[in-house]
Design a protein around this motif. Structure first.
Motif, PDB file in Angstrom:
ATOM      1  N   ASP A  55      -5.414  10.818 -49.188  1.00 46.40           N
ATOM      2  CA  ASP A  55      -4.460  11.425 -50.106  1.00 46.40           C
ATOM      3  C   ASP A  55      -3.886  12.736 -49.588  1.00 46.40           C
ATOM      4  N   GLY A  56      -4.363  13.191 -48.434  1.00 43.84           N
ATOM      5  CA  GLY A  56      -3.904  14.451 -47.863  1.00 43.84           C
ATOM      6  C   GLY A  56      -5.059  15.410 -47.664  1.00 43.84           C
ATOM      7  N   PRO A  57      -4.762  16.621 -47.208  1.00 46.25           N
ATOM      8  CA  PRO A  57      -5.826  17.589 -46.956  1.00 46.25           C
ATOM      9  C   PRO A  57      -6.481  18.019 -48.268  1.00 46.25           C
ATOM     10  N   ALA A  58      -7.809  18.113 -48.240  1.00 48.07           N
ATOM     11  CA  ALA A  58      -8.553  18.450 -49.454  1.00 48.07           C
ATOM     12  C   ALA A  58      -9.639  19.473 -49.139  1.00 48.07           C
ATOM     13  N   ILE A  59     -10.028  20.190 -50.165  1.00 46.51           N
ATOM     14  CA  ILE A  59     -11.134  21.139 -50.039  1.00 46.51           C
ATOM     15  C   ILE A  59     -12.424  20.334 -49.959  1.00 46.51           C
ATOM     16  N   HIS A  60     -13.185  20.538 -48.894  1.00 43.00           N
ATOM     17  CA  HIS A  60     -14.496  19.894 -48.757  1.00 43.00           C
ATOM     18  C   HIS A  60     -15.555  20.738 -49.439  1.00 43.00           C
ATOM     19  N   SER A  61     -15.507  22.058 -49.172  1.00 43.89           N
ATOM     20  CA  SER A  61     -16.454  22.966 -49.817  1.00 43.89           C
ATOM     21  C   SER A  61     -15.918  24.386 -49.781  1.00 43.89           C
ATOM     22  N   VAL A  62     -16.444  25.176 -50.692  1.00 44.18           N
ATOM     23  CA  VAL A  62     -16.135  26.602 -50.761  1.00 44.18           C
ATOM     24  C   VAL A  62     -17.460  27.316 -50.508  1.00 44.18           C
ATOM     25  N   LYS A  63     -17.523  28.084 -49.446  1.00 44.67           N
ATOM     26  CA  LYS A  63     -18.778  28.714 -49.053  1.00 44.67           C
ATOM     27  C   LYS A  63     -19.164  29.848 -50.011  1.00 44.67           C
ATOM     28  N   PRO A  64     -20.459  30.074 -50.174  1.00 40.61           N
ATOM     29  CA  PRO A  64     -20.896  31.218 -50.987  1.00 40.61           C
ATOM     30  C   PRO A  64     -20.271  32.503 -50.436  1.00 40.61           C
ATOM     31  N   GLY A  65     -19.814  33.350 -51.305  1.00 41.57           N
ATOM     32  CA  GLY A  65     -19.189  34.598 -50.890  1.00 41.57           C
ATOM     33  C   GLY A  65     -17.706  34.490 -50.628  1.00 41.57           C
ATOM     34  N   SER A  66     -17.142  33.287 -50.692  1.00 41.92           N
ATOM     35  CA  SER A  66     -15.702  33.119 -50.493  1.00 41.92           C
ATOM     36  C   SER A  66     -14.937  33.820 -51.610  1.00 41.92           C
ATOM     37  N   VAL A  67     -13.836  34.465 -51.236  1.00 41.08           N
ATOM     38  CA  VAL A  67     -12.983  35.121 -52.234  1.00 41.08           C
ATOM     39  C   VAL A  67     -12.325  34.099 -53.168  1.00 41.08           C
ATOM     40  N   LEU A  68     -12.350  32.818 -52.785  1.00 39.93           N
ATOM     41  CA  LEU A  68     -11.739  31.777 -53.609  1.00 39.93           C
ATOM     42  C   LEU A  68     -12.758  31.038 -54.481  1.00 39.93           C
ATOM     43  N   ARG A  69     -14.017  31.416 -54.397  1.00 44.99           N
ATOM     44  CA  ARG A  69     -15.058  30.763 -55.198  1.00 44.99           C
ATOM     45  C   ARG A  69     -14.698  30.920 -56.684  1.00 44.99           C
ATOM     46  N   GLY A  70     -14.713  29.798 -57.401  1.00 42.84           N
ATOM     47  CA  GLY A  70     -14.344  29.803 -58.811  1.00 42.84           C
ATOM     48  C   GLY A  70     -12.849  29.648 -59.058  1.00 42.84           C
ATOM     49  N   LYS A  71     -12.055  29.663 -57.985  1.00 43.52           N
ATOM     50  CA  LYS A  71     -10.597  29.492 -58.106  1.00 43.52           C
ATOM     51  C   LYS A  71     -10.139  28.169 -57.519  1.00 43.52           C
ATOM     52  N   ILE A  72     -10.855  27.717 -56.504  1.00 40.42           N
ATOM     53  CA  ILE A  72     -10.533  26.474 -55.807  1.00 40.42           C
ATOM     54  C   ILE A  72     -11.850  25.705 -55.694  1.00 40.42           C
ATOM     55  N   PHE A  73     -11.772  24.370 -55.716  1.00 42.87           N
ATOM     56  CA  PHE A  73     -12.989  23.582 -55.842  1.00 42.87           C
ATOM     57  C   PHE A  73     -12.993  22.397 -54.883  1.00 42.87           C
ATOM     58  N   ALA A  74     -14.193  21.948 -54.520  1.00 38.52           N
ATOM     59  CA  ALA A  74     -14.323  20.760 -53.679  1.00 38.52           C
ATOM     60  C   ALA A  74     -13.568  19.611 -54.341  1.00 38.52           C
ATOM     61  N   GLY A  75     -12.799  18.901 -53.549  1.00 40.57           N
ATOM     62  CA  GLY A  75     -11.998  17.789 -54.045  1.00 40.57           C
ATOM     63  C   GLY A  75     -10.561  18.148 -54.364  1.00 40.57           C
ATOM     64  N   ASP A  76     -10.248  19.442 -54.496  1.00 39.64           N
ATOM     65  CA  ASP A  76      -8.859  19.843 -54.740  1.00 39.64           C
ATOM     66  C   ASP A  76      -7.996  19.420 -53.549  1.00 39.64           C
ATOM     67  N   LEU A  77      -6.856  18.824 -53.833  1.00 37.68           N
ATOM     68  CA  LEU A  77      -5.903  18.458 -52.781  1.00 37.68           C
ATOM     69  C   LEU A  77      -4.960  19.622 -52.545  1.00 37.68           C
ATOM     70  N   ILE A  78      -4.759  19.981 -51.294  1.00 39.30           N
ATOM     71  CA  ILE A  78      -3.849  21.067 -50.942  1.00 39.30           C
ATOM     72  C   ILE A  78      -2.479  20.442 -50.714  1.00 39.30           C
ATOM     73  N   VAL A  79      -1.565  20.661 -51.657  1.00 35.83           N
ATOM     74  CA  VAL A  79      -0.244  20.035 -51.561  1.00 35.83           C
ATOM     75  C   VAL A  79       0.803  20.962 -50.960  1.00 35.83           C
ATOM     76  N   ALA A  80       0.513  22.278 -50.922  1.00 39.27           N
ATOM     77  CA  ALA A  80       1.464  23.212 -50.311  1.00 39.27           C
ATOM     78  C   ALA A  80       0.758  24.515 -49.959  1.00 39.27           C
ATOM     79  N   VAL A  81       1.264  25.144 -48.906  1.00 37.86           N
ATOM     80  CA  VAL A  81       0.848  26.498 -48.522  1.00 37.86           C
ATOM     81  C   VAL A  81       2.131  27.302 -48.397  1.00 37.86           C
ATOM     82  N   ASN A  82       2.230  28.370 -49.173  1.00 36.13           N
ATOM     83  CA  ASN A  82       3.452  29.194 -49.197  1.00 36.13           C
ATOM     84  C   ASN A  82       4.700  28.336 -49.409  1.00 36.13           C
ATOM     85  N   ASP A  83       4.608  27.386 -50.336  1.00 32.42           N
ATOM     86  CA  ASP A  83       5.702  26.486 -50.718  1.00 32.42           C
ATOM     87  C   ASP A  83       6.113  25.499 -49.626  1.00 32.42           C
TER      88      ASP A  83
END
Length: 114
Positions: A55-83
């Motif tokens: 289905d496209g690039p997806a989040i596999h994991s968010v490491k402990p201490g990541s600034v994105l922890r709690g904002k992005i999750f395993a399984g989220d599909l990344i559909v765009a970066v900077n539009d």
């Protein structure tokens, strides 16, 4: 492929529009129980692992201490970066685009199954 970091090449895709998010032909992502979210990622390393899926690039994991922890999750599909539409990109290419702008804030657009 599982990758950690933010490095690779960028390609010139057209900007992502809300109407282009219907990738399964079933209607609006919201009607399908899928939420499209924009996440602002600060400069620097994000400490996430991305992998390529059918289905496209997806989040596999968010490491402990990541600034994105709690904002992005395993399984989220990344559909765009900077539009830039990344739905057909490999994980490596997405990481490259993200790392090319790691000196500045980046906007990640993800589809999250709710």
């Amino acid at each position: 492929d599982k990758l950690d970091g933010e490095e690779s090449q960028t390609t010139g895709s057209p900007p992502l529009s809300p109407s282009s998010l219907d990738t399964d032909g079933l209607g609006s992502p919201i009607q399908c129980g899928i939420v499209c979210r924009d996440i602002m990622a600060p400069p620097g390393k994000l400490s996430i692992m991305i992998h390529s899926t059918k289905d496209g690039p997806a989040i596999h994991s968010v490491k402990p201490g990541s600034v994105l922890r709690g904002k992005i999750f395993a399984g989220d599909l990344i559909v765009a970066v900077n539009d830039t539409d990344t739905r057909s990109w490999s994980a490596e290419d997405v990481l490259g685009l993200m790392s090319s702008g790691n000196h500045a804030e980046r906007k990640l657009t993800v589809l999250h199954a709710s």
